[in-house]
Scaffold this motif. Sequence first.
Motif, PDB file in Angstrom:
ATOM      1  N   PRO A 143      11.211   6.747  -3.773  1.00 45.26           N
ATOM      2  CA  PRO A 143      10.765   6.042  -2.565  1.00 45.26           C
ATOM      3  C   PRO A 143       9.256   5.905  -2.524  1.00 45.26           C
ATOM      4  N   LYS A 144       8.831   4.734  -2.101  1.00 42.52           N
ATOM      5  CA  LYS A 144       7.398   4.478  -2.016  1.00 42.52           C
ATOM      6  C   LYS A 144       6.805   5.270  -0.848  1.00 42.52           C
ATOM      7  N   PRO A 145       5.642   5.798  -1.059  1.00 39.37           N
ATOM      8  CA  PRO A 145       5.022   6.542   0.044  1.00 39.37           C
ATOM      9  C   PRO A 145       4.699   5.623   1.215  1.00 39.37           C
ATOM     10  N   LYS A 146       4.975   6.127   2.393  1.00 36.82           N
ATOM     11  CA  LYS A 146       4.714   5.338   3.593  1.00 36.82           C
ATOM     12  C   LYS A 146       3.216   5.199   3.829  1.00 36.82           C
ATOM     13  N   LYS A 147       2.877   3.981   4.180  1.00 32.97           N
ATOM     14  CA  LYS A 147       1.470   3.704   4.461  1.00 32.97           C
ATOM     15  C   LYS A 147       1.124   4.220   5.855  1.00 32.97           C
ATOM     16  N   THR A 148       0.130   5.017   5.898  1.00 33.46           N
ATOM     17  CA  THR A 148      -0.320   5.553   7.176  1.00 33.46           C
ATOM     18  C   THR A 148      -1.360   4.620   7.784  1.00 33.46           C
ATOM     19  N   LYS A 149      -1.146   4.348   9.034  1.00 30.27           N
ATOM     20  CA  LYS A 149      -2.088   3.473   9.726  1.00 30.27           C
ATOM     21  C   LYS A 149      -3.368   4.244  10.028  1.00 30.27           C
TER      22      LYS A 149
END
Length: 299
Positions: A143-149
């Motif tokens: 799974p791709k790492p979630k982009k943190t805003k």
Amino acid sequence: MHSDDQIDQKLTPQPPATRSNDGASSEQPNDRPAAAEPARRGVRALPSRARRGGRALLGAIPVRVALATAVTCCLVAAGAAAVASRDTAEPPAPQVAEAATDRALAAQDEPASRSLDRSPSPTPASPSASPTAKASAKPPASPKPKKTKTTPARPKPVAGLTQAQMDNAKVIVDVGVKLKIPRQGLVIAVATAMQESTLLNYASGVLPESQNHPHQAIGWDHDSVGLFQQRPSSGWGSVRDLMRPAYAAQAFYAALLKVPGWQQMSVTMAAQAVQVSAFPYAYAQHEERARTIVAALTT
């Protein structure tokens, strides 16, 4: 006398034959020579030495038969002894038996290939795998790492403003920049909000509904709400919309653009044309600070 009789006369006379132990030979009559009978039949008599060899050969046949019988018996006995010794042999060691069992099981699991190709056999699929799944199937992608805003840095307050006031001023300037409002229009909007609400988002004590939305202060000037103290009863918008700083700023710019020649007007006159305030000249006192704020937020 026959011509062959002369030859027979020269041969040494043979003694009378005696019976052998096995009874195979018989006595010759003594009244005539042994070769007389063949001579009379017209057959050439054999020498006496040849006759003795034939009788020896005939006498040896029973001996050979006996020897063959003995050898056969020995072979049968040896075979029986080998079978008996094999049956009474000690059982194989546990390690040897275990290895033989493993090889037998392996032979059942991996039958011999009948193909000329001797490449390694494919790895058997796991029970949970689909029968049609290929051995070379790609593994599932990680799974791709979630982009943190990332929260943008808050602007540093200038012109004596607090952080909350500076944040509200930034919202007003950002909306104007997005609408491509000239710098003069940005200064007019910031100066108007400084006069109407001191750059704080006001709810109204007259409209309890406004207090259900994020706010920073409460006022009592009729039903005026928000940064520009716009009144829902005058058609500026709903209470919910006017309590949002971005919407309130957009509504102010839309009204300013409808004022003819607003760009040639002073800050206080242009603000008054939009707000229709009871104190039309109060906006001028905030012009210089408004210019400083706009410059800090647009450079």
